[in-house]
Design an enzyme around this catalytic site. Structure first.
Site, short mmCIF file in Angstrom:
data_model
loop_
_atom_site.label_atom_id
_atom_site.label_comp_id
_atom_site.label_asym_id
_atom_site.label_seq_id
_atom_site.Cartn_x
_atom_site.Cartn_y
_atom_site.Cartn_z
N GLY A 198 0.81 -1.22 0.00
CA GLY A 198 0.00 0.00 0.00
C GLY A 198 0.83 1.26 0.00
N GLY A 257 2.56 3.78 1.51
CA GLY A 257 3.11 4.11 2.83
C GLY A 257 3.44 5.57 2.97
N LYS A 269 3.48 11.91 -3.58
CA LYS A 269 4.45 10.96 -3.02
C LYS A 269 5.34 11.75 -2.05
CE LYS A 269 7.55 7.44 -4.98
NZ LYS A 269 7.82 6.78 -6.26
N ASP A 272 9.15 6.32 7.28
CA ASP A 272 8.84 7.63 7.86
C ASP A 272 7.80 8.39 7.02
OD1 ASP A 272 10.27 8.37 5.61
OD2 ASP A 272 11.96 9.25 6.71
N GLY A 273 7.40 7.82 5.89
CA GLY A 273 6.37 8.47 5.08
C GLY A 273 6.88 9.62 4.24
N ARG A 283 -2.57 -1.38 -9.99
CA ARG A 283 -1.35 -2.16 -10.22
C ARG A 283 -1.70 -3.65 -10.23
NH1 ARG A 283 2.52 1.29 -7.10
NH2 ARG A 283 1.34 3.18 -6.68
N ASP A 306 3.90 -4.73 -7.47
CA ASP A 306 3.26 -3.48 -7.03
C ASP A 306 3.74 -2.29 -7.85
OD1 ASP A 306 5.58 -4.41 -5.42
OD2 ASP A 306 5.55 -2.36 -4.66
N ASN A 307 4.76 -2.49 -8.65
CA ASN A 307 5.25 -1.41 -9.51
C ASN A 307 4.93 -1.67 -10.97
OD1 ASN A 307 6.28 -0.02 -7.32
ND2 ASN A 307 8.33 -0.88 -7.51
N ASP A 362 6.72 4.37 -10.79
CA ASP A 362 7.60 4.23 -9.63
C ASP A 362 9.07 4.16 -10.02
OD1 ASP A 362 5.66 4.65 -7.84
OD2 ASP A 362 5.56 2.62 -7.05
#
Ligand code: AMP
Ligand code: MG
Length: 485
Positions: free
Chosen positions: A91, A93, A114, A126-127, A184, A253-254, A263
């Site tokens: 997901g 993040g 992003k 840490d996002g 995706r 996921d990419n 990505d």
């Protein structure tokens, strides 16, 4: 009071049609937003006034702080095979889907951030994102777009004013990007793993409606969707191979359902042609090496097929051969896209296969053996087609072999002008990208802006830009890129 322009509406189709696949979430507040790059042509395509985006309120939109009142930003959930191992819950993040916007052609696009702070999918992260990697995604994705390769687009990079802790302390940034969608292969894996078939069907319906609408009328819409994704990805990866692009982290996921490149982490362009080229520091086994990309794409599509199985037929025994047959279509589609592209690169669009195929094979062998720069070599061939073989000869070690090859190829009658329209002069050279990102991180954006100008017209050779066409100097060494930054 701050207001967003009334022209900006953010749709929430994904959020409302697939609530199980996302979590409503807000961007973290940026202490001191400062716009670093803005894509003015793309802003205009989205009906957004660049002057407003440059204003303090516009900057606040670009970091997700100031949104239309009915916006529903969400962090999307997805799963993924990372380097072959299944992770059921990845997901967004550090990303948010702000919503869907319509461009001036009426196409529905995702507006996405992003680096906008931790979400419930952040796990240990840490996002955040640092300025360098966000500038990097901006530069490479816009270069890909200019090369005519399907990709997500970069709208802006805004420095947040926050500090990000990596190996050192770095300035933080948010990238605003635009994509046909962020669906995706991993989105389907996530829906399938939930065990909720109605959810899987709704996801397939959304994907069909947004990307492959012709599939809606097929006997088996899910099969038609799968075939369309196989075709789009085969075409996409062929284009990567033709231009020498190494994605670097082709986890499921990419990989998009739309067929856009997504990505940009440890990606880079080849210098010397070598199928074993790996740039990513974490790709220890070379799983995502340049030459493996078609095989990996097909492997990822097999994972998509597994996720879609229950929609292909109620009886799994029946569904499997249907999926296998569709998956087998990848190779033929890829081979056709690649050989059509190679013909164009060699200026021989109409020549017979048995003439072109041996020429291609031999040329790639010479490039590999001589560690020849991929981009320069193909571009030098148009001069050779016009009668000046020196630019090409100067790149190869085995002069007898290249002379013989050039003579046989010229006999077939290559079209030099057509070659110049498909063989770029300028690609994002690794050493130039690094220099520009280092300067950008230190606050000097001029090198990145200059690089973007050059890369916006990759086929158009211009005097004074010779340094942008050169391979990395010897002392630059083996290039390594880092992801998860
Ligand atoms: P990527 O390699 O950027 O495609 O990311 C792979 C996964 O890791 C995704 O689920 C990302 O959202 C997550 N991720 C990467 N970096 C961070 C970070 N700094 N904080 C939170 N999540 C992250
Ligand atoms: Mg990713």
């Amino acid at each position: 009071m701050s207001l967003v322009p009334p022209s900006l509406t953010l749709g929430n189709r994904f959020a409302t049609e697939l609530p199980e696949l996302s979590v409503p979430w807000q961007a973290q507040k940026a202490p001191e937003p400062r716009l670093l790059l803005l894509n003015e042509p793309l802003s205009a395509e989205l009906g957004l006034d660049p002057a407003w985006l440059r204003s303090p309120d516009g900057n606040r939109l670009l970091v997700g702080e100031l949104l239309p009142p009915d916006a529903t930003p969400v962090a999307q959930g997805y799963a993924g095979h990372q380097f072959g191992g299944f992770v059921p819950r990845l997901g967004d993040g550090r990303a948010l889907l702000l919503g869907e916007v319509r461009n001036t052609d009426g196409q529905l696009l995702d507006l996405h951030l992003k680096g906008s702070g931790r979400t419930p999918f952040a796990r240990g992260g840490d996002g955040l994102a640092a300025v360098g990697p966000m500038l990097r995604e901006y530069v490479i994705s816009e270069a890909m777009h200019a090369l005519g390769i399907p990709t997500t687009r970069a709208l802006a990079v805004v420095a947040t004013g926050a500090t990000v802790r990596r190996e050192s302390l770095l300035p933080g940034a948010v990238l605003a990007r635009v994509a046909s969608s962020h669906l995706r292969v991993g989105s389907f894996q996530y829906a399938r793993a939930s065990g909720d078939l109605a959810l899987l069907r709704r996801l397939a319906d959304l994907a069909i409606s947004r990307h492959h609408p012709a599939a809606a009328g097929a006997d088996r819409p899910a099969l038609a969707l799968f075939e369309a994704v196989v075709a789009a990805q085969a075409d996409l990866v062929a284009q990567w191979m033709l231009v020498g692009f190494v994605h670097g982290v082709m986890n499921t996921d990419n990989m998009t359902i739309s067929g856009e490149t997504i990505d940009y982490g440890p990606c880079a362009f080849l210098d010397a042609f070598d199928p074993a080229t790996v740039f990513s520091s974490i790709d220890e086994t070379g799983r995502y090496a340049y030459g493996n990309q078609p095989v990996v794409a097909q492997w990822n599509l097999a994972r998509l097929a597994e996720a879609l199985l229950p929609l292909l037929d109620d009886d799994e025994e029946q569904a499997i051969p249907i999926a296998v047959e569709a998956l087998n279509g990848f190779s033929e589609r890829y081979d056709t896209a690649w050989s059509t592209g190679m013909r164009a690169k060699l200026g021989l669009p109409a020549a017979a296969d048995d003439v072109v195929a041996p020429l291609v094979e031999e040329l790639l062998g010479l490039l590999h053996a001589g560690h020849v720069d991929h981009t320069s070599a193909f571009r030098s061939l148009s001069s050779a087609a016009r009668g000046d073989t020196e630019p090409a000869r100067s790149l190869f070690l085995d002069l007898a072999a290249i002379d013989s090859w050039l003579a046989r190829w010229r006999e077939v009658g290559p079209d030099a002008d057509a070659m110049d329209r498909v063989n770029p002069v300028y690609v994002p050279r690794n050493h130039l990208v690094e220099q520009a990102l280092t300067a950008g991180t230190e606050g000097d954006l001029a090198p990145v802006e200059r690089l973007l100008e050059v890369l916006a017209r990759p086929f158009d050779q211009r005097p004074g830009l010779e340094a942008y066409a050169e391979p990395a100097p010897e002392h630059f060494g083996a290039y390594r890129t880092f992801c998860g930054t």
